[in-house]
Design a protein around this motif. Structure first.
Motif, mmCIF file in Angstrom:
data_model
loop_
_atom_site.group_PDB
_atom_site.id
_atom_site.type_symbol
_atom_site.label_atom_id
_atom_site.label_comp_id
_atom_site.label_asym_id
_atom_site.label_seq_id
_atom_site.Cartn_x
_atom_site.Cartn_y
_atom_site.Cartn_z
ATOM 1 N N UNK A 21 -10.948 105.486 59.606
ATOM 2 C CA UNK A 21 -10.898 106.132 60.916
ATOM 3 C C UNK A 21 -9.838 105.426 61.752
ATOM 4 N N UNK A 22 -8.793 106.146 62.113
ATOM 5 C CA UNK A 22 -7.683 105.582 62.880
ATOM 6 C C UNK A 22 -7.486 106.390 64.164
ATOM 7 N N UNK A 23 -6.819 105.769 65.134
ATOM 8 C CA UNK A 23 -6.515 106.473 66.373
ATOM 9 C C UNK A 23 -5.432 107.520 66.120
ATOM 10 N N UNK A 24 -5.607 108.652 66.723
ATOM 11 C CA UNK A 24 -4.587 109.696 66.597
ATOM 12 C C UNK A 24 -3.277 109.212 67.192
ATOM 13 N N UNK A 25 -2.164 109.538 66.533
ATOM 14 C CA UNK A 25 -0.851 109.130 67.017
ATOM 15 C C UNK A 25 -0.466 109.954 68.250
ATOM 16 N N UNK A 26 -0.013 109.284 69.321
ATOM 17 C CA UNK A 26 0.385 110.034 70.516
ATOM 18 C C UNK A 26 1.624 110.885 70.261
ATOM 19 N N UNK A 27 1.573 112.125 70.729
ATOM 20 C CA UNK A 27 2.714 113.034 70.659
ATOM 21 C C UNK A 27 3.519 112.847 71.948
ATOM 22 N N UNK A 28 4.725 112.310 71.807
ATOM 23 C CA UNK A 28 5.548 111.954 72.956
ATOM 24 C C UNK A 28 6.743 112.902 73.037
ATOM 25 N N UNK A 66 -0.931 102.405 60.919
ATOM 26 C CA UNK A 66 -1.854 103.063 61.847
ATOM 27 C C UNK A 66 -2.795 102.035 62.484
ATOM 28 N N UNK A 67 -3.400 102.429 63.606
ATOM 29 C CA UNK A 67 -4.320 101.552 64.330
ATOM 30 C C UNK A 67 -5.752 101.933 63.978
ATOM 31 N N UNK A 68 -6.508 100.963 63.495
ATOM 32 C CA UNK A 68 -7.882 101.208 63.083
ATOM 33 C C UNK A 68 -8.757 101.492 64.304
ATOM 34 N N UNK A 97 -2.911 104.171 71.503
ATOM 35 C CA UNK A 97 -3.335 103.950 70.123
ATOM 36 C C UNK A 97 -4.591 103.086 70.022
ATOM 37 N N UNK A 98 -4.950 102.413 71.112
ATOM 38 C CA UNK A 98 -6.078 101.498 71.053
ATOM 39 C C UNK A 98 -5.729 100.181 70.396
ATOM 40 N N UNK A 99 -4.436 99.853 70.370
ATOM 41 C CA UNK A 99 -4.003 98.592 69.761
ATOM 42 C C UNK A 99 -4.387 97.418 70.648
ATOM 43 N N UNK A 100 -4.524 96.269 70.016
ATOM 44 C CA UNK A 100 -4.923 95.082 70.762
ATOM 45 C C UNK A 100 -3.789 94.549 71.634
ATOM 46 N N UNK A 157 -2.574 105.676 81.395
ATOM 47 C CA UNK A 157 -2.708 106.244 80.056
ATOM 48 C C UNK A 157 -4.051 105.820 79.474
ATOM 49 N N UNK A 158 -4.551 106.598 78.536
ATOM 50 C CA UNK A 158 -5.860 106.323 77.944
ATOM 51 C C UNK A 158 -5.768 106.352 76.423
ATOM 52 N N UNK A 159 -6.696 105.644 75.790
ATOM 53 C CA UNK A 159 -6.760 105.675 74.329
ATOM 54 C C UNK A 159 -7.095 107.082 73.861
ATOM 55 N N UNK A 160 -6.398 107.509 72.815
ATOM 56 C CA UNK A 160 -6.615 108.839 72.264
ATOM 57 C C UNK A 160 -7.803 108.837 71.316
ATOM 58 N N UNK A 161 -8.191 110.031 70.873
ATOM 59 C CA UNK A 161 -9.289 110.152 69.923
ATOM 60 C C UNK A 161 -8.890 109.686 68.532
ATOM 61 N N UNK A 162 -9.822 109.802 67.605
ATOM 62 C CA UNK A 162 -9.606 109.290 66.258
ATOM 63 C C UNK A 162 -9.556 110.414 65.236
ATOM 64 N N UNK A 163 -9.082 110.063 64.061
ATOM 65 C CA UNK A 163 -9.061 110.977 62.925
ATOM 66 C C UNK A 163 -9.246 110.170 61.654
ATOM 67 N N UNK A 164 -9.728 110.820 60.595
ATOM 68 C CA UNK A 164 -9.917 110.166 59.308
ATOM 69 C C UNK A 164 -8.718 110.457 58.421
ATOM 70 N N UNK A 165 -8.155 109.393 57.824
ATOM 71 C CA UNK A 165 -7.027 109.554 56.918
ATOM 72 C C UNK A 165 -7.300 108.799 55.623
ATOM 73 N N UNK A 166 -6.612 109.210 54.579
ATOM 74 C CA UNK A 166 -6.738 108.529 53.294
ATOM 75 C C UNK A 166 -6.181 107.116 53.410
ATOM 76 N N UNK A 167 -6.830 106.168 52.760
ATOM 77 C CA UNK A 167 -6.391 104.781 52.832
ATOM 78 C C UNK A 167 -4.954 104.617 52.360
ATOM 79 N N UNK A 168 -4.497 105.486 51.461
ATOM 80 C CA UNK A 168 -3.128 105.396 50.956
ATOM 81 C C UNK A 168 -2.099 105.769 52.009
ATOM 82 N N UNK A 169 -2.526 106.420 53.096
ATOM 83 C CA UNK A 169 -1.606 106.857 54.140
ATOM 84 C C UNK A 169 -1.747 106.037 55.418
ATOM 85 N N UNK A 170 -2.398 104.893 55.336
ATOM 86 C CA UNK A 170 -2.808 104.184 56.548
ATOM 87 C C UNK A 170 -1.806 103.145 57.037
ATOM 88 N N UNK A 171 -0.726 102.909 56.315
ATOM 89 C CA UNK A 171 0.248 101.895 56.731
ATOM 90 C C UNK A 171 0.720 102.147 58.167
#
Length: 406
Positions: free
Chosen positions: A174-181, A38-40, A321-324, A22-36
């Protein structure tokens, strides 16, 4: 790669294969209010200095420290400074201003005398305590400065660091796009919750639980329902996986006559990396790729599906997600019940986890470990890890465990 008998590979080798697939997905920009949660995806630097100017840490009076080296000292109040409405002027010798917490410290002042240490008589304020320079003042930049990188790529955003991002005046992250599973279960015996049950049917709990698991771990579950035990049903449901980032099948992965996942998906292009892992529960576990999409085939028993999801699906989602944290955090606890010797498969024993008054963790295995017992699995907090061929162990000795909730 090293294998154990009967074509089974070791758990750590299986996990290496999953993560490599599996590989890290691309990123997208989201509002800070919606970031709970998510992976930076990129470091975040502050857009401002906080506080931007020297501010008061207390309610009281801004003074020149030189005017209050000897007390009592009476000073003339010439104005006030409040948060959002500072004093537009300069304090000279013998003067003071009323100031409130968070308000800008006026020019000329270098200390605060708290209001409890003063007597007020009109505009004559008597200071009863010495206040040295800097006392009760928060200097500009105490928290952070413009350009400071305070949030690093790879962290999972929580309420504290989203608040920090907002305080840094960063409206978009800028957060990693959520994987669609995509998820589907297999089996003629399965019905959805609430549907009429025939004499040989069971409720399909696995796809519901796995969808919740994916969502809890930062993915977007796409529950495709149930594929019947015939090739055409499997092929039809496979056509709905287009545009997804991972496919998870549940059941149909062992060697029974009706276990068609390997056969049918193989005909559709599934390239299998492994199909048997030396572990209990969860031996019939498939990993591969089909039409470029990583595919994880979980066993059909509810506990087997849940355990293998915790051990393999969570790290795979984290990698995308690119999480640590793509590896399991292993802890130790005191064993709460004797355990017999283990055989050639690595065992993951469901257990409760309690903390004593001295902070000691105790992991107590359930007396029955059958992989169909979902009620016990729901009650469990951790998996005790038993290495292949491990000898018997007594209550009170230390064991390694993984928390089921990560």
């Amino acid at each position: 790669m090293p294998e154990i008998t009967e074509g089974m590979i070791a758990v750590d080798v299986a996990l290496e294969n999953v993560l490599a697939g599996v590989s890290q997905l691309g990123s997208e920009d989201i509002n800070v209010a919606d970031a709970q949660g998510r992976i930076l995806a990129a470091d975040v630097a502050s857009h401002l200095t906080q506080p931007p100017v020297d501010v008061s840490a207390m309610d009281g009076y801004a003074v020149r420290a030189a005017d209050v080296t000897t007390v009592p000292a009476t000073l003339a109040q010439i104005g006030e400074s409040a948060a959002g409405s500072g004093f537009d002027g300069k304090i000279e010798a013998g003067q003071t201003i009323r100031i409130f917490t968070g308000a800008p410290v006026p020019e000329g002042a270098d200390a605060i005398v708290i209001q409890e240490d003063t007597d007020v008589d009109g505009d004559q304020i008597t200071m009863k305590e010495v206040s040295p320079a800097g006392k009760f003042i928060r200097p500009a930049g105490l928290d952070f400065n413009t350009g400071d990188v305070l949030l690093k790529a790879g962290i999972r955003l929580n309420s504290r660091n989203t608040a920090l991002a907002a305080a840094m005046n960063v409206p978009w992250l800028k957060v990693t796009r959520q994987p669609r599973v995509a998820i589907f279960s297999t089996g003629d015996e399965l019905v959805m919750p609430g549907e009429p049950l025939g004499p040989d049917q069971i409720v399909n709990s696995n796809s519901i639980g796995l969808a919740a698991f994916v969502q809890a771990n930062g993915g977007v579950p796409i529950n495709l329902g149930i594929a019947k035990d015939d090739p055409d049903s499997l092929r039809e449901i496979l056509t709905t996986t287009t545009g997804t980032d991972m496919l998870v099948t549940i059941g149909g992965a062992s060697v029974g006559d009706y276990d068609l996942v390997k056969t049918v998906l193989g005909e559709e292009g599934l390239d299998i990396t492994f199909s048997r892992v030396a572990m209990r529960p969860g031996k019939p576990l498939i990993f591969g790729k089909i039409k470029g999409i990583p595919m994880l085939g979980l066993p059909g028993n509810p506990v087997s599906a849940g355990v293998t999801a915790a051990l393999f699906l969570r790290p795979a989602i984290n990698k995308m997600l690119g999480a640590a944290d793509t590896t399991h955090v292993t802890e130790t606890a005191v064993l709460g019940r004797d355990l017999a010797e283990n055989d050639k498969r690595q065992d993951y024993i469901r257990a409760t986890l309690t903390m004593g008054s001295d902070g000691t963790l105790t992991a107590t295995p359930f007396d029955h470990q059958d992989s169909s017992m979902l009620a016990r699995f729901a009650e469990a907090a951790c998996l005790i890890i038993r290495a292949p061929f491990a000898g018997p162990i007594k209550a009170g000795e230390r064991v390694k465990f993984i928390r089921l909730d990560g």
